[in-house]
Design a protein around this motif. Structure first.
Motif, mmCIF file in Angstrom:
data_model
loop_
_atom_site.group_PDB
_atom_site.id
_atom_site.type_symbol
_atom_site.label_atom_id
_atom_site.label_comp_id
_atom_site.label_asym_id
_atom_site.label_seq_id
_atom_site.Cartn_x
_atom_site.Cartn_y
_atom_site.Cartn_z
ATOM 1 N N GLY A 114 0.697 -1.173 -0.121
ATOM 2 C CA GLY A 114 0.074 0.073 -0.042
ATOM 3 C C GLY A 114 0.829 1.349 -0.068
ATOM 4 N N ILE A 115 0.248 2.601 0.359
ATOM 5 C CA ILE A 115 1.006 3.690 0.448
ATOM 6 C C ILE A 115 1.369 3.936 1.756
ATOM 7 N N LEU A 116 2.817 3.986 1.901
ATOM 8 C CA LEU A 116 3.413 3.873 3.149
ATOM 9 C C LEU A 116 3.334 5.503 3.867
ATOM 10 N N ASP A 117 3.733 5.211 5.064
ATOM 11 C CA ASP A 117 3.588 6.441 5.884
ATOM 12 C C ASP A 117 4.871 7.522 5.644
ATOM 13 N N ALA A 118 4.666 8.719 5.770
ATOM 14 C CA ALA A 118 5.907 9.614 5.512
ATOM 15 C C ALA A 118 6.921 9.234 6.356
ATOM 16 N N PRO A 119 8.285 9.527 5.907
ATOM 17 C CA PRO A 119 9.486 9.133 6.642
ATOM 18 C C PRO A 119 9.387 9.650 8.056
ATOM 19 N N PRO A 120 9.684 8.987 9.010
ATOM 20 C CA PRO A 120 9.826 9.623 10.557
ATOM 21 C C PRO A 120 10.704 10.822 10.547
ATOM 22 N N ILE A 135 21.319 13.248 1.403
ATOM 23 C CA ILE A 135 20.006 13.346 1.941
ATOM 24 C C ILE A 135 20.161 12.208 2.906
ATOM 25 N N GLU A 136 19.511 12.432 3.952
ATOM 26 C CA GLU A 136 19.374 11.236 5.245
ATOM 27 C C GLU A 136 17.912 11.011 5.522
ATOM 28 N N ILE A 137 17.316 9.968 5.190
ATOM 29 C CA ILE A 137 15.802 9.740 5.189
ATOM 30 C C ILE A 137 15.607 8.576 6.389
ATOM 31 N N GLY A 138 14.610 8.986 7.413
ATOM 32 C CA GLY A 138 14.283 7.913 8.470
ATOM 33 C C GLY A 138 13.786 6.595 7.605
#
Length: 211
Positions: A114-120, A135-138
């Motif tokens: 499905g559509i995942l949550d936004a990165p924390p 770039i650093e993404i949770g």
């Protein structure tokens, strides 16, 4: 549409667990009306189980040759079980009642991500060279990757008019940006469903002056 089948790979089973898993299959396949003519025949597999189990015991305090022999007997048993699994799948045709009666572990149908949550979390750090940012993404569970949108300010209202880059990991480098220019950045986790319809939950937008 994906269907369920008997799992025919046994490579992940521990040495000591393989004989009992194989014996369960032989027991459940014996006189099983759904599978009247097992191929390979069950007597051949029963012999392979016995030979492998004996080799397991012998190699506990044995030589390197004993271990090599045990490994060879294991591969033979795995091959026989794999062939029997193919026979089961051919006869069962994804019928769960038949598959369950065989003693084989049944594969699962993967659930849609499905559509995942936004990165924390999301951070943009200055790179080592002019026109670069890191770039650093949770990390988002079950994400297939990450998409980063970036644009010179003022940024367009529509995401389709931003520049984009896909990353297979949660950390990466953006290059070839205009030096001494202020940019806006945002990120989202990707999945096959999100990619198909082009819908993502993005992080908060970060504005950064690129040196």
């Amino acid at each position: 549409m994906k269907t369920q089948k008997a799992r025919i790979s046994f490579s992940k089973l521990k040495d000591n667990d393989l004989p009992s898993a194989a014996q369960l299959i032989v027991n459940k396949m014996t006189n099983n009306a759904y599978f009247p003519n097992p191929e390979p025949n069950l007597a051949t597999i029963q012999t392979a189980i016995t030979v492998y189990a004996d080799a397991l015991v012998k190699c506990l305090d044995g030589t390197k040759q004993d271990t090599a022999t045990k490994n060879a007997y294991r591969l033979n048993l795995e091959d026989l079980l794999g062939s029997l699994g193919n026979y089961v799948n051919l006869i069962a045709q994804s019928d769960l009642i038949k598959l369950d009666s065989s003693g084989f572990i049944i594969s699962k149908i993967p659930e849609p991500v499905g559509i995942l949550d936004a990165p924390p979390s999301f951070n943009v750090l200055l790179g080592n060279n002019s026109g670069e940012v890191t770039i650093e993404i949770g990390v988002v569970d079950r994400a297939s990757g990450y998409i980063v949108l970036y644009s010179e300010l003022p940024a367009p209202a529509d995401n389709e008019h931003w520049n984009s880059k896909l990353f297979s990991k949660s950390k990466g480098l953006l290059t070839n940006l205009k030096a001494e220019t202020k940019y806006a950045f945002k990120a989202a986790a990707t999945s096959s469903e999100a990619n198909r319809i082009g819908l993502y939950n993005f992080s908060n937008t970060i504005e950064k002056l690129v040196p």
